[in-house]
Scaffold this motif. Structure first.
Motif, PDB file in Angstrom:
ATOM      1  N   UNK A  55     -12.816   0.671  -0.743  1.00 54.79           N
ATOM      2  CA  UNK A  55     -13.895   0.747  -1.727  1.00 54.79           C
ATOM      3  C   UNK A  55     -14.133   2.207  -2.079  1.00 54.79           C
ATOM      4  N   UNK A  56     -14.990   2.444  -3.045  1.00 57.19           N
ATOM      5  CA  UNK A  56     -15.295   3.816  -3.440  1.00 57.19           C
ATOM      6  C   UNK A  56     -14.063   4.550  -3.930  1.00 57.19           C
ATOM      7  N   UNK A  57     -13.782   5.701  -3.325  1.00 57.22           N
ATOM      8  CA  UNK A  57     -12.666   6.537  -3.766  1.00 57.22           C
ATOM      9  C   UNK A  57     -11.296   5.959  -3.430  1.00 57.22           C
ATOM     10  N   UNK A  58     -11.250   4.937  -2.581  1.00 57.07           N
ATOM     11  CA  UNK A  58      -9.964   4.291  -2.253  1.00 57.07           C
ATOM     12  C   UNK A  58     -10.031   2.791  -2.566  1.00 57.07           C
ATOM     13  N   UNK A  59     -10.797   2.439  -3.590  1.00 60.04           N
ATOM     14  CA  UNK A  59     -10.998   1.029  -3.931  1.00 60.04           C
ATOM     15  C   UNK A  59      -9.701   0.324  -4.311  1.00 60.04           C
ATOM     16  N   UNK A  60      -8.740   1.072  -4.833  1.00 62.52           N
ATOM     17  CA  UNK A  60      -7.481   0.462  -5.268  1.00 62.52           C
ATOM     18  C   UNK A  60      -6.486   0.257  -4.129  1.00 62.52           C
ATOM     19  N   UNK A  61      -6.855   0.651  -2.905  1.00 65.53           N
ATOM     20  CA  UNK A  61      -5.957   0.443  -1.767  1.00 65.53           C
ATOM     21  C   UNK A  61      -5.816  -1.047  -1.505  1.00 65.53           C
ATOM     22  N   UNK A  62      -4.589  -1.523  -1.449  1.00 68.07           N
ATOM     23  CA  UNK A  62      -4.301  -2.940  -1.244  1.00 68.07           C
ATOM     24  C   UNK A  62      -3.757  -3.141   0.167  1.00 68.07           C
ATOM     25  N   UNK A  63      -4.640  -3.570   1.072  1.00 73.39           N
ATOM     26  CA  UNK A  63      -4.216  -3.807   2.451  1.00 73.39           C
ATOM     27  C   UNK A  63      -3.260  -5.000   2.493  1.00 73.39           C
ATOM     28  N   UNK A  64      -2.230  -4.893   3.305  1.00 79.85           N
ATOM     29  CA  UNK A  64      -1.198  -5.933   3.374  1.00 79.85           C
ATOM     30  C   UNK A  64      -1.725  -7.176   4.078  1.00 79.85           C
ATOM     31  N   UNK A  65      -1.640  -8.320   3.406  1.00 75.68           N
ATOM     32  CA  UNK A  65      -2.047  -9.575   4.029  1.00 75.68           C
ATOM     33  C   UNK A  65      -1.059  -9.974   5.117  1.00 75.68           C
ATOM     34  N   UNK A  66       0.201  -9.645   4.917  1.00 73.13           N
ATOM     35  CA  UNK A  66       1.250  -9.928   5.903  1.00 73.13           C
ATOM     36  C   UNK A  66       2.159  -8.704   5.970  1.00 73.13           C
ATOM     37  N   UNK A  67       1.814  -7.734   6.806  1.00 70.07           N
ATOM     38  CA  UNK A  67       2.594  -6.488   6.860  1.00 70.07           C
ATOM     39  C   UNK A  67       4.078  -6.722   7.109  1.00 70.07           C
ATOM     40  N   UNK A  68       4.889  -5.934   6.405  1.00 69.27           N
ATOM     41  CA  UNK A  68       6.340  -6.006   6.546  1.00 69.27           C
ATOM     42  C   UNK A  68       6.894  -4.622   6.838  1.00 69.27           C
ATOM     43  N   UNK A  69       8.112  -4.549   7.358  1.00 72.21           N
ATOM     44  CA  UNK A  69       8.709  -3.228   7.592  1.00 72.21           C
ATOM     45  C   UNK A  69       8.796  -2.433   6.296  1.00 72.21           C
ATOM     46  N   UNK A  70       8.480  -1.152   6.377  1.00 66.17           N
ATOM     47  CA  UNK A  70       8.597  -0.276   5.213  1.00 66.17           C
ATOM     48  C   UNK A  70      10.056  -0.149   4.813  1.00 66.17           C
ATOM     49  N   UNK A  71      10.327   0.109   3.545  1.00 66.86           N
ATOM     50  CA  UNK A  71      11.729   0.269   3.128  1.00 66.86           C
ATOM     51  C   UNK A  71      12.395   1.424   3.863  1.00 66.86           C
ATOM     52  N   UNK A  72      13.632   1.228   4.249  1.00 67.94           N
ATOM     53  CA  UNK A  72      14.387   2.264   4.948  1.00 67.94           C
ATOM     54  C   UNK A  72      14.921   3.249   3.911  1.00 67.94           C
ATOM     55  N   UNK A  73      14.332   4.418   3.853  1.00 66.53           N
ATOM     56  CA  UNK A  73      14.731   5.414   2.855  1.00 66.53           C
ATOM     57  C   UNK A  73      15.082   6.732   3.541  1.00 66.53           C
ATOM     58  N   UNK A  74      16.022   7.444   2.944  1.00 66.50           N
ATOM     59  CA  UNK A  74      16.364   8.785   3.412  1.00 66.50           C
ATOM     60  C   UNK A  74      16.070   9.779   2.298  1.00 66.50           C
ATOM     61  N   UNK A  75      15.700  10.995   2.688  1.00 64.13           N
ATOM     62  CA  UNK A  75      15.327  12.034   1.733  1.00 64.13           C
ATOM     63  C   UNK A  75      15.564  13.379   2.389  1.00 64.13           C
ATOM     64  N   UNK A  76      15.232  14.449   1.718  1.00 68.66           N
ATOM     65  CA  UNK A  76      15.470  15.796   2.237  1.00 68.66           C
ATOM     66  C   UNK A  76      14.197  16.356   2.878  1.00 68.66           C
ATOM     67  N   UNK A  77      14.350  16.948   4.048  1.00 69.32           N
ATOM     68  CA  UNK A  77      13.226  17.578   4.726  1.00 69.32           C
ATOM     69  C   UNK A  77      13.012  18.999   4.241  1.00 69.32           C
ATOM     70  N   UNK A  78      12.023  19.695   4.808  1.00 64.28           N
ATOM     71  CA  UNK A  78      11.737  21.074   4.395  1.00 64.28           C
ATOM     72  C   UNK A  78      12.933  22.014   4.537  1.00 64.28           C
TER      73      UNK A  78
END
Length: 213
Positions: A55-78
């Motif tokens: 709510x408020x400043x994070x009202x658009x946050x959509x909590x997962x009704x059934x959490x799933x594993x996050x997508x496996x992604x690779x990227x570049x570090x610092x």
């Protein structure tokens, strides 16, 4: 076919098996208890705890009704080397996808920087991943010019992270932000910008960390 004592007994046994199966696994598309035994079963109560805090400043946050594993992604570090979310040491992660051509992304970046400064540490980290594939010197220069001092710079010059995340969470724009627990399960998603360093934002993160308000 004429019913006999044997066929009646067989039908009764089959019915008992079916009823027992329904009692054990439940019904419906998620198969009841089968979901509870999945890889993100322990994340479900946490996500449920976060839902009323959207709510408020994070009202658009959509909590997962059934959490799933996050997508496996690779990227570049610092340091420019390839890395992924599993390299973050099992921390709660706020993974934000952004670009310098995205005005809302740039507008929320100072709030993400303040959030990292205040709550980042042993148990939590903001991971802002730039998704630009051209003019790769521009995003880190923008960080420096705008005083983004607490966020480490992550980039995806190969352009693989954005489509993977968009497909996983159903987002079509930027910024997109995922809250991921220490076991790699997505607790919720924010599609669009937010004032993450507000009291509403910090309360949400603290609740995910189990620290209360």
């Amino acid at each position: 076919m004429k019913a006999t004592p044997k066929t009646i007994a067989a039908c009764g046994a089959l019915a008992a098996i079916l009823v027992g199966g329904l009692a054990l696994y439940g019904t419906g598309p998620n198969l009841g208890n089968l979901v509870a035994s999945g890889p993100c079963a322990e994340a479900a109560p946490v996500a449920a705890r976060l839902a009323p805090l959207a709510h408020g400043d994070v009202a658009a946050f959509d909590a997962s009704a059934a959490p799933r594993p996050a997508p496996a992604v690779t990227f570049r570090g610092p340091d420019g080397a390839s890395t992924d979310l599993t390299a973050m040491g099992g921390k709660l992660l706020l993974v934000n996808l952004w670009a310098t051509w995205c005005a809302p992304c740039k507008a929320e970046m100072p709030a993400l920087d303040r959030l990292e400064a205040e709550l980042g540490g042993e148990g939590f980290r903001v991971v802002a991943i730039n998704v630009e594939t051209r003019n790769l010197d521009k995003p880190p220069a923008w960080f420096k010019a705008n005083g983004i001092a607490h966020l480490a710079y992550y980039g995806d010059p190969e352009g693989k992270v954005l489509p993977a995340v968009q497909s996983a969470v159903g987002s079509t724009g930027l910024p997109t932000t995922m809250l991921i627990d220490g076991k790699g399960c997505t607790l919720g998603v924010m599609k669009g910008p937010a004032e993450w360093s507000s009291e509403d934002g910090k309360t949400l993160i603290r609740a995910a960390l189990g620290r209360g308000a």
